[in-house]
Motif scaffolding. Structure first.
Motif, PDB file in Angstrom:
ATOM      1  N   MET A   1       1.001  -1.064   0.071  1.00 14.42           N
ATOM      2  CA  MET A   1       0.059   0.025   0.067  1.00 14.42           C
ATOM      3  C   MET A   1       0.983   1.382  -0.096  1.00 14.42           C
ATOM      4  SD  MET A   1      -3.489  -1.050   0.036  1.00 14.42           S
ATOM      5  CE  MET A   1      -4.220   0.158   0.749  1.00 14.42           C
ATOM      6  N   LEU A   2       1.990   1.312   0.681  1.00 12.87           N
ATOM      7  CA  LEU A   2       2.807   2.789   0.936  1.00 12.87           C
ATOM      8  C   LEU A   2       3.553   2.772  -0.440  1.00 12.87           C
ATOM      9  CD1 LEU A   2       4.403   2.063   4.255  1.00 12.87           C
ATOM     10  CD2 LEU A   2       2.779   3.813   3.739  1.00 12.87           C
ATOM     11  N   ALA A   3       3.852   1.765  -1.286  1.00 14.54           N
ATOM     12  CA  ALA A   3       4.620   1.886  -2.406  1.00 14.54           C
ATOM     13  C   ALA A   3       3.584   2.638  -3.509  1.00 14.54           C
ATOM     14  CB  ALA A   3       4.944   0.598  -2.902  1.00 14.54           C
ATOM     15  N   ALA A   4       2.186   2.578  -3.402  1.00 18.91           N
ATOM     16  CA  ALA A   4       1.269   3.002  -4.281  1.00 18.91           C
ATOM     17  C   ALA A   4       1.282   4.686  -3.903  1.00 18.91           C
ATOM     18  CB  ALA A   4       0.170   2.648  -4.143  1.00 18.91           C
ATOM     19  N   ILE A   5       1.830   5.155  -2.949  1.00 22.48           N
ATOM     20  CA  ILE A   5       1.557   6.630  -2.797  1.00 22.48           C
ATOM     21  C   ILE A   5       2.646   7.412  -3.782  1.00 22.48           C
ATOM     22  CG2 ILE A   5       1.933   8.564  -1.122  1.00 22.48           C
ATOM     23  CD1 ILE A   5       1.112   6.200   0.847  1.00 22.48           C
ATOM     24  N   THR A   6       2.101   8.306  -4.161  1.00 22.42           N
ATOM     25  CA  THR A   6       2.819   9.110  -5.368  1.00 22.42           C
ATOM     26  C   THR A   6       3.070  10.625  -5.002  1.00 22.42           C
ATOM     27  OG1 THR A   6       1.254   9.982  -6.804  1.00 22.42           O
ATOM     28  CG2 THR A   6       1.948   7.637  -7.201  1.00 22.42           C
ATOM     29  N   THR A   7       4.256  11.369  -5.490  1.00 24.08           N
ATOM     30  CA  THR A   7       4.315  12.722  -5.208  1.00 24.08           C
ATOM     31  C   THR A   7       3.068  13.575  -5.462  1.00 24.08           C
ATOM     32  OG1 THR A   7       6.722  12.212  -5.383  1.00 24.08           O
ATOM     33  CG2 THR A   7       5.988  14.547  -5.704  1.00 24.08           C
ATOM     34  N   THR A  35       8.787  12.314   7.307  1.00 27.00           N
ATOM     35  CA  THR A  35       9.333  11.353   8.393  1.00 27.00           C
ATOM     36  C   THR A  35       8.930  10.059   8.277  1.00 27.00           C
ATOM     37  OG1 THR A  35       9.730  13.491   9.908  1.00 27.00           O
ATOM     38  CG2 THR A  35       9.847  11.317  10.915  1.00 27.00           C
ATOM     39  N   MET A  36       7.886   9.811   8.234  1.00 22.94           N
ATOM     40  CA  MET A  36       7.203   8.601   8.078  1.00 22.94           C
ATOM     41  C   MET A  36       7.537   7.791   6.932  1.00 22.94           C
ATOM     42  SD  MET A  36       2.985   7.420   7.942  1.00 22.94           S
ATOM     43  CE  MET A  36       2.837   7.894   6.163  1.00 22.94           C
ATOM     44  N   PHE A  37       7.549   8.357   5.784  1.00 23.77           N
ATOM     45  CA  PHE A  37       8.241   7.840   4.722  1.00 23.77           C
ATOM     46  C   PHE A  37       9.739   7.544   4.517  1.00 23.77           C
ATOM     47  CE2 PHE A  37       4.406  10.136   2.253  1.00 23.77           C
ATOM     48  CZ  PHE A  37       3.606   9.161   2.581  1.00 23.77           C
ATOM     49  N   THR A  38      10.396   8.383   5.111  1.00 23.74           N
ATOM     50  CA  THR A  38      12.011   7.928   5.468  1.00 23.74           C
ATOM     51  C   THR A  38      11.974   6.701   6.168  1.00 23.74           C
ATOM     52  OG1 THR A  38      12.422  10.437   5.250  1.00 23.74           O
ATOM     53  CG2 THR A  38      13.989   8.867   6.377  1.00 23.74           C
ATOM     54  N   LEU A  39      11.308   6.586   7.240  1.00 23.45           N
ATOM     55  CA  LEU A  39      11.447   5.436   8.038  1.00 23.45           C
ATOM     56  C   LEU A  39      10.864   4.177   7.374  1.00 23.45           C
ATOM     57  CD1 LEU A  39       9.884   6.501  11.493  1.00 23.45           C
ATOM     58  CD2 LEU A  39      12.406   6.004  11.096  1.00 23.45           C
ATOM     59  N   ALA A  40       9.694   4.360   6.491  1.00 18.74           N
ATOM     60  CA  ALA A  40       9.259   3.323   5.801  1.00 18.74           C
ATOM     61  C   ALA A  40      10.444   2.604   4.712  1.00 18.74           C
ATOM     62  CB  ALA A  40       7.927   3.527   4.699  1.00 18.74           C
ATOM     63  N   THR A  41      10.909   3.889   4.202  1.00 20.28           N
ATOM     64  CA  THR A  41      11.897   3.351   2.917  1.00 20.28           C
ATOM     65  C   THR A  41      13.238   2.703   3.568  1.00 20.28           C
ATOM     66  OG1 THR A  41      13.026   5.895   3.052  1.00 20.28           O
ATOM     67  CG2 THR A  41      11.540   5.225   1.452  1.00 20.28           C
ATOM     68  N   GLU A  42      13.657   3.067   4.742  1.00 15.77           N
ATOM     69  CA  GLU A  42      14.873   2.447   5.607  1.00 15.77           C
ATOM     70  C   GLU A  42      14.545   0.964   5.734  1.00 15.77           C
ATOM     71  OE1 GLU A  42      15.157   5.086   9.141  1.00 15.77           O
ATOM     72  OE2 GLU A  42      16.383   6.617   7.762  1.00 15.77           O
ATOM     73  N   GLY A  44      12.458  -0.779   4.077  1.00 17.68           N
ATOM     74  CA  GLY A  44      12.163  -1.532   2.855  1.00 17.68           C
ATOM     75  C   GLY A  44      10.691  -1.710   2.354  1.00 17.68           C
ATOM     76  N   TRP A  45       9.820  -0.867   3.105  1.00 21.51           N
ATOM     77  CA  TRP A  45       8.586  -0.979   3.106  1.00 21.51           C
ATOM     78  C   TRP A  45       7.782   0.047   1.659  1.00 21.51           C
ATOM     79  CZ3 TRP A  45       7.474   0.373   8.655  1.00 21.51           C
ATOM     80  CH2 TRP A  45       7.837  -0.732   9.533  1.00 21.51           C
TER      81      TRP A  45
END
Length: 127
Positions: A1-7, A35-42, A44-45
């Motif tokens: 679901m997170l990967a579907a969010i776009t700029t 901040t939330m997205f940075t944690l998610a990328t770290e 691998g989400w």
């Protein structure tokens, strides 16, 4: 679901928050999302942070929080009552931040022969 969010969706959310609330609120929301997205990328989400590089909605007034000019400072100090002069002097030397000025308590002061009370130096003092 997170990967579907776009700029572009982040821009839409920022613009909606700016209209429904206010621009500074939209910027705070944007910071929280980033901040939330940075944690998610770290973790691998999601592959990237879609909020990175999104421009702020709020444009501050450059003159709103400027330091007083010497002639303004002189006028204020000549006309202000003593209890306000003390607060102004504290604010001037800690950067005019109201949050910092409000946090200073009488317990933070120490007696001084010349100025009656001063803020002590040192990292151990709570300010």
């Amino acid at each position: 679901m997170l990967a579907a969010i776009t700029t572009p969706e982040i821009y839409q959310a920022r613009d909606r928050a700016s209209q429904e609330k206010w621009p500074a609120f939209a910027d705070k929301m944007l910071s929280a999302l980033s901040t939330m997205f940075t944690l998610a990328t770290e973790r691998g989400w999601m592959p990237t942070n879609p909020a990175l590089g999104v421009k702020k909605a709020y444009k501050p007034d450059k003159n709103a929080n400027r330091e007083w000019r010497p002639e303004e400072w002189k006028t204020v100090m000549e006309r202000a009552p003593l209890h306000l002069r003390t607060a102004y002097m504290i604010a001037r030397h800690i950067g005019y931040r109201s949050q910092s000025t409000v946090a200073v308590k009488w317990a933070n002061y120490q007696p001084d022969e010349r100025f009656r009370h001063v803020l002590p130096d040192g990292p151990s003092q709570e300010r």
